[in-house]
Design a protein around this motif. Structure first.
Motif, PDB file in Angstrom:
ATOM      1  N   SER A 148      -7.060  -4.504   5.774  1.00 30.03           N
ATOM      2  CA  SER A 148      -6.605  -4.083   4.628  1.00 30.03           C
ATOM      3  C   SER A 148      -5.968  -2.746   4.886  1.00 30.03           C
ATOM      4  CB  SER A 148      -7.481  -4.094   3.723  1.00 30.03           C
ATOM      5  OG  SER A 148      -8.541  -3.185   4.075  1.00 30.03           O
ATOM      6  N   TRP A 149      -5.046  -2.325   4.089  1.00 30.33           N
ATOM      7  CA  TRP A 149      -4.470  -1.226   3.899  1.00 30.33           C
ATOM      8  C   TRP A 149      -4.916  -0.466   2.643  1.00 30.33           C
ATOM      9  CZ3 TRP A 149      -1.764   2.166   7.133  1.00 30.33           C
ATOM     10  CH2 TRP A 149      -1.440   1.757   8.158  1.00 30.33           C
ATOM     11  N   SER A 150      -5.297   0.824   2.530  1.00 32.36           N
ATOM     12  CA  SER A 150      -6.012   1.321   1.320  1.00 32.36           C
ATOM     13  C   SER A 150      -5.279   2.625   1.035  1.00 32.36           C
ATOM     14  CB  SER A 150      -7.552   1.567   1.462  1.00 32.36           C
ATOM     15  OG  SER A 150      -7.971   0.464   1.716  1.00 32.36           O
ATOM     16  N   LEU A 155       1.495   7.038  -6.595  1.00 32.69           N
ATOM     17  CA  LEU A 155       0.205   8.003  -7.097  1.00 32.69           C
ATOM     18  C   LEU A 155       0.800   9.523  -6.518  1.00 32.69           C
ATOM     19  CD1 LEU A 155      -2.844   6.379  -5.531  1.00 32.69           C
ATOM     20  CD2 LEU A 155      -2.367   7.039  -7.771  1.00 32.69           C
ATOM     21  N   HIS A 156       1.676   9.629  -5.529  1.00 30.54           N
ATOM     22  CA  HIS A 156       2.245  10.954  -5.030  1.00 30.54           C
ATOM     23  C   HIS A 156       3.205  11.349  -6.118  1.00 30.54           C
ATOM     24  CE1 HIS A 156       3.006  14.029  -2.298  1.00 30.54           C
ATOM     25  NE2 HIS A 156       4.330  13.913  -2.594  1.00 30.54           N
ATOM     26  N   LEU A 177      -3.060   7.437   3.063  1.00 24.06           N
ATOM     27  CA  LEU A 177      -2.959   6.013   3.367  1.00 24.06           C
ATOM     28  C   LEU A 177      -3.831   5.651   4.502  1.00 24.06           C
ATOM     29  CD1 LEU A 177      -1.312   3.431   2.054  1.00 24.06           C
ATOM     30  CD2 LEU A 177       0.396   4.042   3.757  1.00 24.06           C
ATOM     31  N   VAL A 178      -4.666   4.626   4.318  1.00 22.42           N
ATOM     32  CA  VAL A 178      -5.603   4.354   5.488  1.00 22.42           C
ATOM     33  C   VAL A 178      -5.584   3.006   5.831  1.00 22.42           C
ATOM     34  CG1 VAL A 178      -8.026   4.567   6.060  1.00 22.42           C
ATOM     35  CG2 VAL A 178      -7.002   6.358   4.828  1.00 22.42           C
ATOM     36  N   ALA A 207       0.829  -1.178  -0.038  1.00 20.97           N
ATOM     37  CA  ALA A 207       0.033  -0.048   0.066  1.00 20.97           C
ATOM     38  C   ALA A 207       0.794   1.284  -0.083  1.00 20.97           C
ATOM     39  CB  ALA A 207      -0.811  -0.024   1.182  1.00 20.97           C
ATOM     40  N   GLY A 208       1.854   1.262   0.853  1.00 25.17           N
ATOM     41  CA  GLY A 208       2.943   2.268   0.735  1.00 25.17           C
ATOM     42  C   GLY A 208       3.626   2.530  -0.666  1.00 25.17           C
ATOM     43  N   ARG A 209       3.770   1.279  -1.375  1.00 22.03           N
ATOM     44  CA  ARG A 209       4.495   1.610  -2.852  1.00 22.03           C
ATOM     45  C   ARG A 209       3.144   2.314  -3.558  1.00 22.03           C
ATOM     46  NH1 ARG A 209       7.073  -2.459  -6.034  1.00 22.03           N
ATOM     47  NH2 ARG A 209       5.233  -3.603  -5.966  1.00 22.03           N
TER      48      ARG A 209
END
Length: 188
Positions: free
Chosen positions: A162-164, A56-57, A175-176, A49-51
């Motif tokens: 999950s991470w979203s 996106l950033h 990131l949530v 999720a971090g990748r």
């Protein structure tokens, strides 16, 4: 009086005591190892999720800096060497100059490529109903045109939280943790 009698009797472990310690260690390992696998899977979900968040950033920043449309799309380019927007985000993704295009793309369009995700992970929509395979384009002003959720789920442990990556209409991503529900069935 000799020196051994002053120290007292020699102490050590008997064979039974040693076997008891080995059996206890074995039982502890049997209980702990499955827990470590779940911890590792949780860390993989967070890392992937971090990748996606970082990609996106970067895409939004590149669109603003270059003053042109920049697109993030799923692609197996890192594995296959074929530059095209196809498949879903499990296969990896690429950052391209311009909008999404069908078929093969020129090498000059490539800004960056990411490797495939860890085995057993998927990128789903917030409902957990389908794999996300849509390209995400950022305009020169940094907007993306619509809200999106990229939820990273595990196929091996579907009950893990999950991470979203949640993106709003103006293109800002965050990131949530636990934003959506991963499906209970195995994810393909």
């Amino acid at each position: 009086m000799d020196r051994t009698s002053l120290r007292g009797p020699l102490r050590g472990l008997t064979l039974i005591e040693l076997l008891l310690v080995v059996v206890l260690l074995g039982v502890l390992l049997l209980v702990a190892v499955p827990g470590f696998e779940r911890v590792q899977q949780r860390l993989e979900i967070r890392a992937e999720a971090g990748r996606l968040f970082t990609a996106l950033h970067l895409a939004r920043s590149e669109a603003v800096n270059r003053n042109e449309v920049v697109t993030l799309c799923p692609s197996a380019y890192a594995r296959s060497g074929v530059l095209q927007c196809a498949g879903d985000y499990r296969d990896g993704w690429v950052l391209l100059r311009g909008g999404p295009a069908a078929g093969l793309l020129p090498a000059a369009a490539l800004l960056r490529a990411w490797a495939p995700m860890a085995a057993g992970l998927s990128v789903l929509d917030r409902a957990g109903a389908r794999q996300v395979a849509d390209p995400i384009s950022f305009r020169p002003d940094g907007t993306a045109g619509r809200n999106r959720t990229l939820m990273v789920c595990s196929g091996r442990h579907p009950r893990l939280i999950s991470w979203s990556v949640v993106m709003n209409v103006v293109g800002r991503a965050r990131l949530v943790r636990g934003w959506g529900d991963c499906p209970q069935a195995e994810v393909a």
